[in-house]
Write a protein that holds these residues in place. Structure first.
Motif, PDB file in Angstrom:
ATOM      1  N   ALA A  50       4.532   0.315   0.431  1.00 60.91           N
ATOM      2  CA  ALA A  50       5.180   0.720  -0.817  1.00 60.91           C
ATOM      3  C   ALA A  50       6.242   1.783  -0.549  1.00 60.91           C
ATOM      4  O   ALA A  50       7.329   1.757  -1.147  1.00 60.91           O
ATOM      5  N   ARG A  51       5.935   2.694   0.373  1.00 59.28           N
ATOM      6  CA  ARG A  51       6.883   3.765   0.683  1.00 59.28           C
ATOM      7  C   ARG A  51       8.159   3.197   1.308  1.00 59.28           C
ATOM      8  O   ARG A  51       9.266   3.631   0.969  1.00 59.28           O
ATOM      9  N   ALA A  52       8.008   2.221   2.171  1.00 63.42           N
ATOM     10  CA  ALA A  52       9.179   1.603   2.790  1.00 63.42           C
ATOM     11  C   ALA A  52      10.030   0.895   1.741  1.00 63.42           C
ATOM     12  O   ALA A  52      11.267   0.970   1.772  1.00 63.42           O
ATOM     13  N   ARG A  53       9.362   0.220   0.804  1.00 63.87           N
ATOM     14  CA  ARG A  53      10.123  -0.453  -0.266  1.00 63.87           C
ATOM     15  C   ARG A  53      10.866   0.570  -1.114  1.00 63.87           C
ATOM     16  O   ARG A  53      12.032   0.377  -1.456  1.00 63.87           O
TER      17      ARG A  53
ATOM     18  N   GLY B 242      15.002   1.515  -1.788  1.00 66.53           N
ATOM     19  CA  GLY B 242      15.509   1.307  -3.136  1.00 66.53           C
ATOM     20  C   GLY B 242      15.046   0.000  -3.734  1.00 66.53           C
ATOM     21  O   GLY B 242      15.633  -0.497  -4.689  1.00 66.53           O
ATOM     22  N   ALA B 243      13.969  -0.581  -3.182  1.00 70.70           N
ATOM     23  CA  ALA B 243      13.511  -1.888  -3.645  1.00 70.70           C
ATOM     24  C   ALA B 243      12.171  -1.825  -4.354  1.00 70.70           C
ATOM     25  O   ALA B 243      11.690  -2.838  -4.836  1.00 70.70           O
ATOM     26  N   GLY B 244      11.555  -0.659  -4.423  1.00 68.19           N
ATOM     27  CA  GLY B 244      10.237  -0.563  -5.030  1.00 68.19           C
ATOM     28  C   GLY B 244      10.293  -0.606  -6.542  1.00 68.19           C
ATOM     29  O   GLY B 244      11.335  -0.389  -7.154  1.00 68.19           O
ATOM     30  N   THR B 245       9.168  -0.907  -7.188  1.00 75.47           N
ATOM     31  CA  THR B 245       9.093  -0.898  -8.643  1.00 75.47           C
ATOM     32  C   THR B 245       9.487   0.466  -9.170  1.00 75.47           C
ATOM     33  O   THR B 245       8.991   1.490  -8.723  1.00 75.47           O
ATOM     34  N   SER B 246      10.398   0.479 -10.114  1.00 79.81           N
ATOM     35  CA  SER B 246      10.919   1.703 -10.731  1.00 79.81           C
ATOM     36  C   SER B 246      11.789   2.522  -9.787  1.00 79.81           C
ATOM     37  O   SER B 246      12.257   3.587 -10.158  1.00 79.81           O
ATOM     38  N   ALA B 247      12.002   2.050  -8.563  1.00 76.69           N
ATOM     39  CA  ALA B 247      12.874   2.782  -7.648  1.00 76.69           C
ATOM     40  C   ALA B 247      14.322   2.504  -8.011  1.00 76.69           C
ATOM     41  O   ALA B 247      14.669   1.392  -8.389  1.00 76.69           O
ATOM     42  N   PRO B 248      15.187   3.513  -7.900  1.00 78.42           N
ATOM     43  CA  PRO B 248      16.596   3.277  -8.189  1.00 78.42           C
ATOM     44  C   PRO B 248      17.212   2.365  -7.135  1.00 78.42           C
ATOM     45  O   PRO B 248      16.815   2.364  -5.975  1.00 78.42           O
TER      46      PRO B 248
END
Length: 308
Positions: free
Chosen positions: A62-65, A69-75
């Protein structure tokens, strides 16, 4: 609206640097949970935010995503970069619009971020989420303001053909220390509205006819807005009927909060989702304009308005 550049990142919420190792991240998460838990006197909203932060960076995957900038709610870059023009699907007449909303602050952001990175350094993507997050708050605030102005402009466009809107109006004569432009000036049968789009990264509220909040840093938004509005309307020999500060919905406790008046113009703090209906209905305490008056005011303004 996309996540604000001023929103706290998961690392900031957990109180660790972005390069913290997994063990330090886990310790910080447990500490933040204890401190924010409602049963021990903590804040329920922060408790929830800490849990969301952990879902974004709590595992290596999850941290890598998130860091990409690809994680849920990540800008993502698309959240903050200028949006590509899209064809209209609504055939209803839109408000007359002039100027480039957010254009001045976009240019200012690009100049500031390049200067911060360092002259002579290659800047592949000025809207890269990791770069934006690492920038000083004053630079992120400029980008947040540009995004806020663009979001407001999209809403104002739906007012209809009875309204005229000017964006990024030059206010060079407003006075020292004030921004050299007015975000939006809106004219229609319900009045002449000077509008400031803002994102201070947190909640604001009225106190003694001025706004207060942690992100304001001594600013007096309504006094500054009144001065800039005067710099535009005085040469045209007209007066604004209302001064509106528009913020993201989550940053205002009420959809529409009325202040007093400044130089005869009513003041109001407005959630963005409430802005269009507030203008169509008119602000309590501010005068409306007749059809002939609207045309006369529009002609006078058109003769003097310049853009930043």
């Amino acid at each position: 609206m996309p996540e604000s550049p001023l929103s706290a990142s998961p690392y900031e919420l957990l109180g660790v640097p972005v390069d913290a190792d997994d063990a330090a991240l886990r310790v910080a998460y447990r500490r933040a949970l204890r401190e924010s838990h409602p049963d021990t006197g903590g804040d329920a909203a922060r408790f929830h935010a800490v849990q969301v932060a952990w879902t974004l960076v709590g595992t290596p995957e999850a941290r890598a995503r998130f860091d990409r900038g690809a994680g849920t709610s990540a800008p993502t870059r698309e959240s903050w970069a200028p949006a590509a023009p899209r064809p209209r699907r609504d055939s209803r007449p839109q408000a007359r619009s002039h100027g480039h909303p957010g254009g001045y602050d976009r240019e200012r952001y690009l100049a500031l971020i390049r200067e911060w990175v360092g002259r002579g350094q290659e800047l592949a993507d000025p809207y890269d989420p990791a770069l934006v997050r690492a920038a000083p708050r004053d630079i992120r605030h400029v980008l947040a303001d540009a995004l806020a102005e663009e979001a407001t402009a999209r809403s104002l466009a739906t007012l209809g053909i009875a309204y005229t809107i000017w964006h990024d109006v030059a206010t060079d004569a407003a006075g020292p220390g004030l921004p050299p432009k007015l975000d939006h000036l809106v004219l229609g049968p319900t009045g002449l509205f000077a509008v400031q789009s803002e994102d201070w990264g947190g909640e604001v509220r009225f106190r003694r006819n001025e706004l207060i909040g942690e992100g304001l840093d001594g600013e007096r938004p309504f006094r500054a807005l009144a001065a800039r509005a005067k710099a535009v309307t005085r040469p045209a020999k007209v007066k604004p009927t209302a001064l509106l500060v528009v913020v993201p919905d989550e940053h205002a406790a009420e959809p529409l909060e009325l202040g007093g008046s400044i130089r005869g113009a009513a003041t109001a703090l407005v959630r963005r989702s409430r802005l269009v209906s507030a203008i169509r209905e008119g602000i309590p305490g501010s005068p409306s304009l007749g059809g002939t008056d609207v045309m006369e005011v529009r002609s006078r303004l058109q003769a003097v308005i310049r853009f930043a």
